[in-house]
Write an enzyme that holds these catalytic residues in place. Structure first.
Site, PDB file in Angstrom:
ATOM      1  N   GLU A  78      -5.973 -11.142  -0.621  1.00 12.43           N
ATOM      2  CA  GLU A  78      -6.706 -10.927   0.638  1.00 12.43           C
ATOM      3  C   GLU A  78      -8.210 -10.916   0.389  1.00 12.43           C
ATOM      4  OE1 GLU A  78      -5.262  -7.511   2.816  1.00 12.43           O
ATOM      5  OE2 GLU A  78      -3.189  -7.879   2.264  1.00 12.43           O
ATOM      6  N   GLU A 136       0.802  -1.243   0.000  1.00 14.95           N
ATOM      7  CA  GLU A 136       0.000   0.000   0.000  1.00 14.95           C
ATOM      8  C   GLU A 136       0.825   1.279   0.000  1.00 14.95           C
ATOM      9  OE1 GLU A 136      -2.486  -0.491   3.459  1.00 14.95           O
ATOM     10  OE2 GLU A 136      -3.634  -2.121   2.575  1.00 14.95           O
TER      11      GLU A 136
HETATM   12  C1  GLA Z   1      -4.622  -4.575   4.588  1.00 15.38           C
HETATM   13  C2  GLA Z   1      -3.409  -5.346   5.004  1.00 15.38           C
HETATM   14  C3  GLA Z   1      -3.746  -6.582   5.764  1.00 15.38           C
HETATM   15  C4  GLA Z   1      -4.811  -6.353   6.815  1.00 15.38           C
HETATM   16  C5  GLA Z   1      -5.979  -5.613   6.232  1.00 15.38           C
HETATM   17  C6  GLA Z   1      -7.018  -5.310   7.273  1.00 15.38           C
HETATM   18  O1  GLA Z   1      -5.316  -5.178   3.593  1.00 15.38           O
HETATM   19  O2  GLA Z   1      -2.617  -5.703   3.897  1.00 15.38           O
HETATM   20  O3  GLA Z   1      -2.598  -7.053   6.386  1.00 15.38           O
HETATM   21  O4  GLA Z   1      -4.278  -5.679   7.895  1.00 15.38           O
HETATM   22  O5  GLA Z   1      -5.510  -4.388   5.662  1.00 15.38           O
HETATM   23  O6  GLA Z   1      -6.565  -4.528   8.294  1.00 15.38           O
END
Ligand code: GLA
Length: 392
Positions: free
Chosen positions: A285, A178
């Site tokens: 994710e 990110e």
């Molecule tokens: C992001 C991060 C994850 C997790 C999510 C939710 O997606 O990459 O590690 O922490 O946020 O908090």
């Protein structure tokens, strides 16, 4: 007892025994029904994130479910900087060691998440450095360059220690997480403020040096936004042009049930664009949010709202109609992933059962969400069968 009667008793006993064993067979059949990993064996790896709770409590039921259904595992939190390296000389390796033992014993692909991120990183890592920068600037000390160098050296040693320790087992790493905003600009994180854009390249450089054969990924959300996706590609290409290989990009895929965000077409464009730019795609994710949008309330607890049910409508269970919508949305995204299986190496859920999802705690704490494929009793949901049915 007459011979006939004895024969009858033995026959009945045999019949009962075979009935029992038939019943057991049926049960066994149910238990050994193929897991997701087997079903999608020819398409991509199927992953999940393992929570610290599962690792620390050594939750046998959860670990057994994971080993049956998945062939790739990610550390949900155990490898985040503040968990594994909370202070300069303090390391908390135990949960990661357990993760690695589990993955190794089930011959799973293991993913280390994450080396450089602006969240879940000890505040002191930056504040000390910023203080030193201010101090050096005000006294015009000859040590003026030191704070920046100090942060670079901490970054390097963090990456080296972790990758050296785990590179035999953890084959894939989310090197940076990110770092780009939705509009394509650099995120103004402490990493960026102190080191400038170079911190991304440094992260990949140190990771590649520590693990020359590792699969190194950049990971982010909202890759369906073209400005963000293009900016990430351009930044990673700059790094590649300087001789550092980046293997792929992780599309987090925290998606919404209702708003169609992202649409299947947007997601497809992102997958194709990344692939055509030379990056393998990992869905890292995946979860689907069934709850009302609430990021403007970030940090509050549901109990602080007068009308709680508006923002937490499914406290007592998910209505059938919403469950069906969830199944349809899961089916549609998996259908897309199967279509692009030549570009996608892994599809990973962000957790296994609904109760362990971060969606219950963020953006508002105390809500009841249903974003995953298994329910709070560790049983497969309708969405699980909807996904599986794509392959039958
Ligand atoms: C992001 C991060 C994850 C997790 C999510 C939710 O997606 O990459 O590690 O922490 O946020 O908090």
């Amino acid at each position: 007892m007459s011979i006939n009667r004895r024969y009858f008793v033995i026959k009945s006993a045999l019949a009962v025994a075979s009935l029992i064993s038939l019943k057991n067979y049926a049960k066994t059949e149910h238990i050994v029904e193929s897991g997701l990993a087997e079903i999608f064996n020819e398409d991509f790896l199927i992953g999940t994130a393992i929570s610290n709770k599962t690792l620390v409590e050594n939750d046998a039921a959860m670990l057994s479910l994971i080993s049956k259904e998945f062939n790739a595992v990610t550390t949900e939190n155990a490898l985040k900087w503040s968990e594994v390296h909370p202070e300069p000389d303090v390391w908390n390796f135990q949960p990661v060691d357990r993760f690695v033992d589990f993955g190794r014993s089930h011959k799973m692909s293991m993913i280390g998440h994450t080396l450089t991120w602006h969240r879940q990183t000890p505040e002191s890592l930056f504040s000390e450095t910023i203080k030193q920068v201010e101090h050096c600037n005000s006294c015009h000390s000859f040590r003026r360059a030191t704070p920046r160098d100090e942060l670079i050296s901490r970054l390097q040693s963090h990456i080296c220690v972790l990758m050296d320790r785990y590179k035999q087992d953890i084959d894939t790493w989310d090197v940076a997480n990110e770092v780009v905003e939705n509009n394509g600009k650099w995120r103004e994180s402490d990493w960026y403020k102190i080191l400038g854009p170079e911190f991304l390249e440094l992260s990949f450089r140190f990771a590649r040096e520590a693990h020359p054969r590792g699969c190194l990924l950049y990971n982010d959300f909202h890759l369906e936004k073209p400005k963000k996706c293009d900016s990430i590609i351009q930044k990673l290409k700059t790094i590649q042009n300087r001789g550092i290989k980046v293997d792929g990009v992780g599309i987090q895929c925290h998606i919404k049930l209702d708003s169609g965000s992202p649409t299947i077409e947007e997601l497809e464009t992102a997958i194709i664009t990344l692939y055509k730019s030379g990056f393998r795609v990992h869905i890292t994710e995946l979860d689907i949010d069934v709850l009302p949008e609430a990021w403007i309330h970030r940090g509050r607890h549901i109990d602080t709202f007068p009308n709680k049910s508006e923002l937490n409508p499914y406290k007592n269970g998910l209505p059938n109609q919403i469950s069906q919508k969830l199944s349809a949305r899961y089916r549609a995204v998996f259908d897309l992933f199967i279509k692009h299986r030549d570009k996608i190496d892994r599809v990973a859920l962000w957790g296994t059962t609904d109760d362990e999802s971060w969606k219950n705690g963020l953006p508002i704490a105390g809500r009841t969400s249903y974003p995953l494929l298994f329910d709070r009793n560790k049983l497969p949901k309708a969405a699980y069968y909807a996904v599986k049915s794509l392959k039958s």
